[in-house]
Each structure stands twice: as structure tokens, then as C-alpha cells.
Design a protein around this motif. Structure first.
Motif, mmCIF file in Angstrom:
data_model
loop_
_atom_site.group_PDB
_atom_site.id
_atom_site.type_symbol
_atom_site.label_atom_id
_atom_site.label_comp_id
_atom_site.label_asym_id
_atom_site.label_seq_id
_atom_site.Cartn_x
_atom_site.Cartn_y
_atom_site.Cartn_z
ATOM 1 N N ALA A 1 0.914 -1.129 0.071
ATOM 2 C CA ALA A 1 0.105 0.270 -0.114
ATOM 3 C C ALA A 1 0.880 1.192 -0.113
ATOM 4 O O ALA A 1 0.629 2.121 -0.782
ATOM 5 N N VAL A 2 1.897 1.353 0.776
ATOM 6 C CA VAL A 2 2.844 2.525 0.826
ATOM 7 C C VAL A 2 3.476 2.633 -0.565
ATOM 8 O O VAL A 2 3.762 3.650 -0.782
ATOM 9 N N ASN A 3 4.036 1.615 -1.197
ATOM 10 C CA ASN A 3 4.685 1.528 -2.223
ATOM 11 C C ASN A 3 3.716 2.085 -3.412
ATOM 12 O O ASN A 3 4.208 2.869 -4.132
ATOM 13 N N TRP A 4 2.499 1.615 -3.337
ATOM 14 C CA TRP A 4 1.425 2.192 -4.427
ATOM 15 C C TRP A 4 1.208 3.777 -4.245
ATOM 16 O O TRP A 4 1.238 4.393 -5.123
ATOM 17 N N ALA A 5 1.176 4.370 -2.926
ATOM 18 C CA ALA A 5 1.086 5.520 -2.734
ATOM 19 C C ALA A 5 2.176 6.271 -3.076
ATOM 20 O O ALA A 5 1.872 7.519 -3.722
ATOM 21 N N GLN A 6 3.449 6.087 -2.925
ATOM 22 C CA GLN A 6 4.528 6.764 -3.326
ATOM 23 C C GLN A 6 4.485 6.811 -4.780
ATOM 24 O O GLN A 6 5.044 7.824 -5.384
ATOM 25 N N ARG A 7 4.175 5.554 -5.621
ATOM 26 C CA ARG A 7 4.279 5.441 -6.948
ATOM 27 C C ARG A 7 3.613 6.534 -7.435
ATOM 28 O O ARG A 7 3.611 7.128 -8.550
ATOM 29 N N ILE A 8 2.225 6.571 -7.032
ATOM 30 C CA ILE A 8 1.169 7.477 -7.512
ATOM 31 C C ILE A 8 1.582 9.079 -7.375
ATOM 32 O O ILE A 8 1.509 9.842 -8.314
ATOM 33 N N LYS A 9 2.053 9.249 -6.210
ATOM 34 C CA LYS A 9 2.367 10.657 -5.772
ATOM 35 C C LYS A 9 3.647 11.174 -6.788
ATOM 36 O O LYS A 9 3.529 12.110 -7.364
ATOM 37 N N VAL A 10 4.635 10.137 -7.094
ATOM 38 C CA VAL A 10 5.804 10.390 -8.132
ATOM 39 C C VAL A 10 5.303 10.620 -9.451
ATOM 40 O O VAL A 10 5.371 11.659 -10.055
ATOM 41 N N VAL B 1 -5.522 12.207 -19.750
ATOM 42 C CA VAL B 1 -5.059 12.555 -18.234
ATOM 43 C C VAL B 1 -6.407 11.783 -17.349
ATOM 44 O O VAL B 1 -6.067 11.283 -16.236
ATOM 45 N N THR B 2 -7.553 11.894 -17.731
ATOM 46 C CA THR B 2 -8.674 11.239 -17.159
ATOM 47 C C THR B 2 -8.346 9.712 -16.943
ATOM 48 O O THR B 2 -8.581 8.936 -16.099
ATOM 49 N N ARG B 3 -7.985 9.075 -18.109
ATOM 50 C CA ARG B 3 -7.541 7.537 -18.032
ATOM 51 C C ARG B 3 -6.592 7.502 -17.168
ATOM 52 O O ARG B 3 -6.380 6.306 -16.494
ATOM 53 N N THR B 4 -5.502 8.249 -17.313
ATOM 54 C CA THR B 4 -4.324 8.047 -16.201
ATOM 55 C C THR B 4 -4.812 7.910 -14.647
ATOM 56 O O THR B 4 -4.467 6.927 -14.021
ATOM 57 N N VAL B 5 -5.522 9.134 -14.383
ATOM 58 C CA VAL B 5 -5.899 9.267 -12.969
ATOM 59 C C VAL B 5 -6.929 8.233 -12.746
ATOM 60 O O VAL B 5 -6.941 7.916 -11.591
ATOM 61 N N GLY B 6 -7.787 7.785 -13.594
ATOM 62 C CA GLY B 6 -8.782 6.866 -13.380
ATOM 63 C C GLY B 6 -7.836 5.585 -13.156
ATOM 64 O O GLY B 6 -8.563 4.562 -12.331
ATOM 65 N N ARG B 7 -6.959 5.256 -13.757
ATOM 66 C CA ARG B 7 -6.154 4.132 -13.348
ATOM 67 C C ARG B 7 -5.680 3.906 -11.979
ATOM 68 O O ARG B 7 -5.543 3.140 -11.393
ATOM 69 N N TRP B 8 -5.105 5.071 -11.484
ATOM 70 C CA TRP B 8 -4.664 5.437 -10.165
ATOM 71 C C TRP B 8 -5.901 5.044 -9.184
ATOM 72 O O TRP B 8 -5.480 4.392 -8.282
#
Length: 193
Positions: free
Chosen positions: A61-70, A108-115
């Protein structure tokens, strides 16, 4: 389908969801990922853990959070055309207006939707998607179809970036009767193999 502003709101501020899948109104999904990794059921004092307790939550979970933030910081920089970075929170909040200014809202909506979907899956708020190994995409003909069999809305989609479904210029999506056509395609593909 949620708008780009709604997806960012769910990720950053408050998880409200949409009409078909309402959220609980609690904290943003990224905050939940950040705090999920800190919870554990280890004994406070030396000794054994009580029966039935779980080991500490994995760092996934923490790894995914960091990846999305980056990725959010990087996406914001590209949308602004700037080499200067912002904090992940400010970058995420700047994505919707940046996408409008760059005329890249659908991408961008597709990218953020994937996150958004990834976070929901990691948090256990939604089941994982499944690869339809034997199904050929009706638009590109590749075996790149994934789907989810939610009770209220079964659906599938192609993950091939080169797939263009008609006028949408986006990878194919399958719902309703079109999903049935995809399963028929699967049956004919198996017969050919």
C-alpha cells in the motif's frame, strides 16, 4: 463515470465515489494508503501475539501511494511544461486545470482513473481485475482484454495502448451486449486454437 475533478477529489481530499459506487465520505484514498501500512497487530510488550491476529500489513500500500505521488508530480510538470516540481498534493490538485490548458483531458482522465482503480483494489474496496486470456479484443484483435465481474456492472476493457475503438481513439471497452459479443469472440477463438 467520474470526471477528472471527481477522481482527484476522491484520491486527495474525500472519498465520495459516484452514483453507482458511492464512497463513504471518509478521508482521501491516498491518505488511506499512507496510513494502512502503519497499522499492525504485533504485541506491544515482548511476548506472543494473541491468537487470530494478523501480521503487519505489507508495504504494498505504501509503495503504491509513493508511486502515484511521483507519477502525479511528473504528470503535473509535463502538463505545465515546467522543470519545477510541486508537492504531490499541489501537483495532484493542479492536474485537472493543467489537463484542460494542455487540451489532454481524456488522456489524463484515463491515467488518473487507473490510479483511482488501483487504489480501490489495493485497499480492498473493489475486487481485482482478471485477464481474459482466451478473448480477442474486437477492435485490435490482441489478447489484451481484462475485466471485472461486479454484481451491478460486469465490464471488460483492452489494455493495448495501440488499440483504437472506432471514433473514440481509445482502447476498447465492453459492457452490456457488447460484453456478450466479447464472450462469443472468446468461444470462436477457442474453437480456432
Amino acid at each position: 463515470m467520474q470526471t477528472l475533478d471527481d477522481l482527484v477529489e476522491d484520491l486527495v481530499d474525500r472519498y465520495s465515489g459516484d452514483k453507482e459506487h458511492p464512497g463513504d465520505g471518509g478521508p482521501g484514498l491516498i491518505h488511506r494508503l499512507d496510513t494502512l501500512g502503519l497499522r499492525s497487530r504485533q504485541p506491544r510488550d515482548a511476548g506472543h501475539a494473541p491468537p487470530g491476529s494478523r501480521p503487519p500489513t505489507s508495504l504494498e500500500a505504501v509503495n503504491w501511494a509513493q508511486r502515484i505521488k511521483v507519477e502525479a508530480i511528473s504528470l503535473d510538470m509535463r502538463l505545465r511544461g515546467s522543470a519545477h516540481t510541486q508537492s504531490w498534493y499541489r501537483a495532484m490538485k493542479a492536474i485537472p486545470p493543467g489537463a484542460e490548458n494542455a487540451d489532454r483531458v481524456s488522456e489524463v482522465t484515463r491515467t488518473v482513473g487507473r490510479w483511482h482503480g488501483t487504489v480501490l483494489t489495493v485497499l480492498g474496496l473493489r475486487g481485482p481485475s482478471v485477464h481474459f486470456r482466451h478473448a480477442l479484443c474486437l477492435a485490435c484483435g490482441e489478447r489484451t482484454v481484462y475485466g471485472r465481474a461486479d454484481d451491478d456492472r460486469p465490464r471488460a476493457w483492452c489494455i493495448n495502448d495501440a488499440c483504437e475503438d472506432g471514433d473514440t481513439q481509445a482502447p476498447a471497452r465492453y459492457e452490456g451486449t457488447r460484453l456478450y459479443l466479447l464472450t462469443e469472440n472468446r468461444a470462436s477463438a477457442q474453437a480456432a486454437d
